[in-house]
Design an enzyme around this catalytic site. Structure first.
Site, PDB file in Angstrom:
ATOM      1  N   SER A 178      32.024 -60.549  81.182  1.00 12.55           N
ATOM      2  CA  SER A 178      30.969 -60.778  80.186  1.00 12.55           C
ATOM      3  C   SER A 178      31.556 -61.554  79.016  1.00 12.55           C
ATOM      4  CB  SER A 178      30.350 -59.448  79.739  1.00 12.55           C
ATOM      5  OG  SER A 178      29.266 -59.659  78.866  1.00 12.55           O
ATOM      6  N   THR A 179      31.572 -60.983  77.816  1.00 12.90           N
ATOM      7  CA  THR A 179      32.071 -61.680  76.639  1.00 12.90           C
ATOM      8  C   THR A 179      33.512 -62.148  76.845  1.00 12.90           C
ATOM      9  OG1 THR A 179      30.692 -60.238  75.287  1.00 12.90           O
ATOM     10  CG2 THR A 179      32.388 -61.510  74.145  1.00 12.90           C
ATOM     11  N   HIS A 205      27.805 -62.034  82.880  1.00 12.23           N
ATOM     12  CA  HIS A 205      26.586 -61.848  82.099  1.00 12.23           C
ATOM     13  C   HIS A 205      26.219 -63.149  81.396  1.00 12.23           C
ATOM     14  CE1 HIS A 205      27.684 -57.296  81.705  1.00 12.23           C
ATOM     15  NE2 HIS A 205      27.190 -57.596  82.892  1.00 12.23           N
ATOM     16  N   MET A 298      31.808 -56.973  76.836  1.00  9.71           N
ATOM     17  CA  MET A 298      31.236 -55.867  76.085  1.00  9.71           C
ATOM     18  C   MET A 298      30.628 -54.842  77.028  1.00  9.71           C
ATOM     19  SD  MET A 298      29.236 -57.803  72.977  1.00  9.71           S
ATOM     20  CE  MET A 298      28.181 -56.354  72.789  1.00  9.71           C
ATOM     21  N   ASP A 301      29.526 -52.071  81.866  1.00  9.79           N
ATOM     22  CA  ASP A 301      29.108 -52.539  83.182  1.00  9.79           C
ATOM     23  C   ASP A 301      30.322 -52.789  84.070  1.00  9.79           C
ATOM     24  OD1 ASP A 301      27.336 -53.323  85.155  1.00  9.79           O
ATOM     25  OD2 ASP A 301      27.285 -55.414  84.482  1.00  9.79           O
TER      26      ASP A 301
END
Length: 377
Positions: A178-179, A205, A298, A301
């Site tokens: 993600s991030t 994401h 972040m 998940d």
């Protein structure tokens, strides 16, 4: 981070947008807006003057655009959190990829020209504030991190030193991020060999359009064939499939093959696509032949899905805290005891490649899991 609040500099050439972001951030007691700038050149000066904890940065601005400003700031402030503002268009996605490649920490998508001002405010608030908090929290930890103890396997799963001894070859590499993920993925995928013996599936994401751009960027720097996944795609050796924004990606077996199934089922962990959805599906299809990898991001998940992979007999590696932009997803995986190895980003590709290639010599490799695209050596 300085003081009790997060000190933010807002950079945007639109007076209306600057005011909107300021009002949103001012309403949160954890955040203080310390200044604004109307282009990248002014932003560079204000960063030196105000020493903010984080910067929000528009992309298209006169004099100096956001991408060039990020490049300049990274020379003097390598870890300053910079969150880009992007449009949900192909042009916006392309510019955002440029900004992330230049060193931006993350991005927020501007709402389309539909709906009410209240909806636009809520959209920005829901995206921006959690990212500012996560990114500045990660920065505060730099320099105070200590080495992590080895992650403990679940009950009944043993792990020897070095590459785990396997009785089955790996059949798939599944990656969640993600991030900070685009940069981490670029680092890993550009270093993997072109003759990797297994297919690769990725959930990052990102919204629609952005994932297609990401696949194109990564394909240009990798020896593997990287594409945004489509319904019915064959999961085969030498191919990397990235979940499209807005859809969950699952693997389904049919006969001796494995195929992609895309779903608009409800989000999980506030995400669609979600890493947990993908991890559960690959564990169901490949059983003990999955190597999972959880990169920077972040939230949590992937942590539950990592447990499913390991319960089926597969293995999971996680990115370490020091090299992660945000140690949320990999941290949750490690702290849940679901990581076989915790690695800095520069060690992930060689370690993963070695584990995948060495596993092909497993003595009983003909037994479990589907045969896909010549995965069985």
């Amino acid at each position: 981070m300085s003081g009790a609040t997060i000190r933010v500099l807002i950079v945007d050439d639109s007076v209306v947008i600057r005011r909107l972001i300021k009002e949103i951030l001012d309403a949160d007691s954890r955040i203080e807006v310390v200044g604004v700038a109307h282009n990248g050149q002014v932003a560079i000066t204000k960063v030196e003057e105000l020493k903010p904890d984080a910067v929000t940065m528009d992309i298209e601005m006169p004099v100096m655009n956001g991408v060039d400003a990020v490049r300049a700031l990274r020379k003097t402030h390598p870890r300053l959190p910079i969150v880009m503002f992007s449009t949900l268009t192909e042009r916006g996605a392309s510019a955002t990829m440029d900004a992330l490649a230049a060193g931006a920490s993350d991005y927020v998508t501007k709402p389309a020209n539909v709906g009410s001002v209240m909806e636009s405010r809520q959209n920005i608030k829901d995206q921006l504030i959690p990212k500012l908090i996560a990114l500045t929290g990660a920065r505060k930890l730099v320099g105070t991190r200590t080495a992590l103890p080895p992650a403990q396997p679940p009950a009944g799963v043993s792990r020897a030193a070095g590459t785990p001894r396997r009785t089955q070859p790996f059949g798939l590499l599944a990656i969640g991020s993600s991030t900070g993920g685009p940069d981490a993925l670029a680092t890993v995928l550009s270093a993997l060999p072109g003759d990797l013996p297994v297919p690769v599936v990725i959930t990052q994401h990102m919204p629609p359009v952005f994932t297609k751009m990401l696949a194109q960027r990564l394909d240009s720097i990798s020896r593997l064939n990287i594409v945004e996944a489509e319904e019915g795609d064959v999961v085969e050796r030498g191919k990397v499939l990235i979940a499209p924004g807005g859809l969950h990606m699952e693997m389904k077996s049919k006969g001796t093959g494995v195929f992609v199934h895309l779903s608009d089922a409800p989000p999980e962990n506030f995400c669609r696509p979600a890493v947990d959805v993908m991890f559960r599906s690959v564990a169901a299809v490949y059983r003990n032949r999955v190597l999972g990898l959880v990169l920077t991001g972040m939230g949590r998940d992937g942590a539950a899905g990592a447990g499913v992979i390991r319960s089926a007999g597969g293995e999971v590696f996680a990115q370490d805290e020091a090299s992660s932009v945000v140690w949320g997803m990999p941290g949750a995986t490690v702290l849940a005891g679901q990581a076989d190895r915790v690695l800095p980003i520069e060690q992930i590709a060689p370690t993963v490649a070695a584990a995948l290639i060495q596993s092909q010599g497993a003595s009983t490799r003909q037994a479990a899991g589907p045969v896909t695209g010549g995965v069985r050596a």
